[in-house]
Write an enzyme that holds these catalytic residues in place. Sequence first.
Site, short mmCIF file in Angstrom:
data_model
loop_
_atom_site.label_atom_id
_atom_site.label_comp_id
_atom_site.label_asym_id
_atom_site.label_seq_id
_atom_site.Cartn_x
_atom_site.Cartn_y
_atom_site.Cartn_z
N TYR A 27 0.96 -1.23 -0.14
CA TYR A 27 0.04 -0.10 0.12
C TYR A 27 0.90 1.16 -0.03
CZ TYR A 27 -3.26 3.52 1.35
OH TYR A 27 -3.76 4.77 1.54
N ASP A 61 9.74 4.12 -0.46
CA ASP A 61 8.41 4.90 0.13
C ASP A 61 8.70 4.67 1.77
OD1 ASP A 61 6.29 5.52 1.34
OD2 ASP A 61 4.82 4.16 0.23
N LYS A 76 4.30 11.12 7.53
CA LYS A 76 3.75 10.82 8.86
C LYS A 76 4.92 11.18 10.24
CE LYS A 76 1.36 6.54 7.69
NZ LYS A 76 0.07 6.83 7.22
N1 PLP Z 1 2.74 4.91 1.66
C1 PLP Z 1 2.63 4.14 2.71
C2 PLP Z 1 3.78 3.10 2.93
C3 PLP Z 1 1.54 4.28 3.48
O1 PLP Z 1 1.45 3.64 4.65
C4 PLP Z 1 0.59 5.49 3.43
C5 PLP Z 1 -0.31 5.72 4.47
O2 PLP Z 1 -0.69 4.90 5.29
C6 PLP Z 1 0.71 6.31 2.16
C7 PLP Z 1 1.87 6.11 1.51
C8 PLP Z 1 0.11 7.37 2.14
O3 PLP Z 1 0.10 8.34 2.83
P1 PLP Z 1 -0.95 9.52 3.22
O4 PLP Z 1 -2.14 8.63 3.93
O5 PLP Z 1 -0.21 10.41 3.95
O6 PLP Z 1 -1.52 10.00 1.88
#
Ligand code: PLP
Length: 478
Positions: free
Chosen positions: A192, A290, A318
């Site tokens: 994800y 990521d 985050k």
């Molecule tokens: N990438 C990862 C690994 C994530 O866990 C998340 C969200 O949980 C995202 C991207 C997306 O981030 P956001 O919720 O700030 O759009």
Amino acid sequence: MSDQAPASPSTTPRQWPAHDPQTRRWLPERSRPVDPDRVEALLAREWQRFTDATPESGEHNARASNSLPLGVTSSFQHWEPYPISIASARGAWLTDVDGRRLLDLSMGFGAMLVGHLNPVVVERVRTALEEVGTLFVTPSPTATEIAERYQERFHLDLLRFTQSGTESLMYAIRAARAFTERKAIVKIEGGYHGGYDALQVSVKPALADIGPAEAPIPEVPFDVEAGTVHVVPYNDLSYLQRILAEHGREIAAVVMEPVIENLAIVVPDAGYLAGVRAACDAHGVLLVFDEVKTGLTAGYAGASQRLGVRPDLVTLAKSIGGGLPLACFGGRAEVMQVVVDGRMAHFGTYNGNPLVMAAARAVDEVCTHDALAAAEDINVATLDAIDAVITEFELPAHTVGMGVKGCITWSTTPVRNYRDYKATDFRLAELSWLWGVNRHILTPPGLDEQWLVSLAHTQADMDVLVADVRELATALRA
Ligand code: PLP
């Protein structure tokens, strides 16, 4: 720490590839199955207990559902019959609308690494509100200072701020496309990465839809325009090499979490990420890590630095924002040049606004080597104590940790990819999560999350979790 264990006392020990030494995975020597009828009976009892204890949350969800689909502001927040609604938070503790105090082990999916209402964050944000301003939409030293700090901390040549992980991933992929003049991407099966269309492919897909493990079929939801996306299993270097050999000329980037933290915690095999780096280099494909979830929770400079593999681009969110909406993407100067010369346009009204930058400054200051190491020590002690409970009760479970995060995985064999994850015991995972919720411990609502030891958690706080696991183990074996 052992990575070899029998599935049950009667089976012969199996061997698995060693995991990266910067990560933690512990498997018990012995385990026994848990009676599934007992699990179902406990689940029924615990769900009753949940609704009995949380009437105000139930009423709040009913009201909220009139204005917000599912009664929540992000679908991740929802669970059946209704989620707990939180009224306030401080440090490591939440207060729900029923007036109960809960130990927060979700900590905003990791965004609250420095703790709720961290005094330094509060002080700096207050100063910004009272003396600096909230938005200029002009260059400002407040943003430049954070960019310089991130350059140094995360070893990024150039970076840009955004508001969310989703936005950062979208721009990172666009930058990779602009740089390589190729369109396709590779992502990890089950991974994800937020809401951008290209990354909606094979996000926790049903096994029935994705073909055999040796040749995964991408699962594309109807509502997205994904483009060409190749899906590869995590920890399978030879499969990635094959995809790159066949399609490399059309592939802009391989996108992955260096440690997967959306399938509980899945750690890389030793040498896997270095192999991915080399495979990308061999085909002129960019590597995007990521680090939205890993970031500062994985260590002072994030997972990339800790694991010793440098991607071309990194996305962060985050943990860097102290609970305010801050994210960024950045990396090699040569790649980020696409923003400089306009091959990729990057915009955003709120990017780098002084309010969020004030929080970023506080987090950067507070997340020292020592502070993060102290939280990690607490996490390791917690994992050790839970390992002892698993051993004592011969539970069919093991633990995984990365930095200040940890999880129990309900399987006697390591989870090295999405299909392994799907083979774990989700009923036991649900029971273990609900057991905690009913005893005032909140881990994230998905069954694929992990706990976070924030800078506000003490060992005594984490001992509450250990005691909870012991109580669950006792009930399972009663
Ligand atoms: N990438 C990862 C690994 C994530 O866990 C998340 C969200 O949980 C995202 C991207 C997306 O981030 P956001 O919720 O700030 O759009």
